[in-house]
Design a protein around this motif. Sequence first.
Motif: not given
Length: 417
Positions: A132, A146-147, A149-151, A153-154, A201, A204
């Motif tokens: 990850q 943006a991507a 930020a999603r990673e 969060a994981l 997370v 923004r």
Amino acid sequence: MRAQRPQRRTRPAARLLSSYVSRLSAGEDLESVRREFVANFSDVDAAEIARAEQGLIEGGAKVEDVQRLCDVHSALFHGATREERVANAEAAVMESIAGGSGKDDFKTRVLAALKGHPVNVLTLENKAIARQVAAAQQALDAGDDAAAARELALLAQVSGHYAKKGDLLYPVLKVRHGYSGPADVMWGVDDEIRDELRALVATRPDERGSWHDRAVAVVRRADEMCYKEANILLPLCVRCFTQQEWLQCYVDLRGYEPCMVDPSELGRWGEGEKFAATLDARATLDGVDIALPTGTLSAAQLYAVLNTIPMELTFVDEKNINRYWNDDGDVKLFKRPASALGREVWSCHPPKVEYMVRNVIDMLRSGQRDSVDVWMQKKGEPVLVRYMAVRDREGAYLGTLECVQPMGFARDHFAEG
């Protein structure tokens, strides 16, 4: 056989390693220290690195100062430890074993492959975290915040893995085996990584780039921690932990959710299952009565009553030793591994909050306060943690009772009204 505490005699290699870290602390250029390190060492094992940190702290260095250097001296050691080199070649492993000190690394690899063993579980999770980390790094390298930020969060799920280390590994290394330096340093870094991930997370990405820079930094630290866990922490635990400690660790792990791995990947360790069955067989309360001034209860009744109270209760005695907690069978807001029973309560807390716990208990013991309330949010729900002084009829201090109560029901009740 009782585990031997680490030798306090400073070996030449440990003195040199400590001097390198001290020079980095004083501001010397990393590359100059790295060149001297390479020139003086053909290899160094995890225990030497741990002793170097331990020696610095025992010599008067502050834990937080060593902690700030953790990533820097990880870069210094990265790629130079025996563990990393032998992982790439089986012949090197056997050569290392023949030399003696490589046995710890070989045993680490064996336990990492033993289905269900704590080392196996932690290794699988650490590898998943590393994957990850790589995904987050790839998004950052591509400039796609943006991507990223999603990673991130994981990746923030890493807190569950760090909790296992903080509850089950660091305290045992620190209290039972004398490795307080490495335990406190890594524990502190884990907390910093976890807190920074949560902060990112919740924020923004911005156009000025500060979010991106912070994300790059925390991903790098998480990557370094994956390395340090595999090549320093776990081999050190393998060297120090007794079979009994691993068995207890296996039982305690049942109270934690898997982190970033499918539960089907995690098997059952045969020896651990036998040990757990033995514990269950011992847990009999039949035929034991407890006479109190206000009535008599069987031990089974008292146990059930305490488990029925809708709070997580923990009792710490007058000597600051964890003596009891209730267990209603549900997942706890605050994990309580059985290995912490009989240990000082300080050992269950990361370095950054230990002083706060000491202050609370000191206030209760002295009579300055009878209770201390701490409000927090856990899993989206308000939680009240109340610390209460337990005194006898004459007012003598007997210990501290911690009561953890989720308060979402009260919030929902008044919201409906």
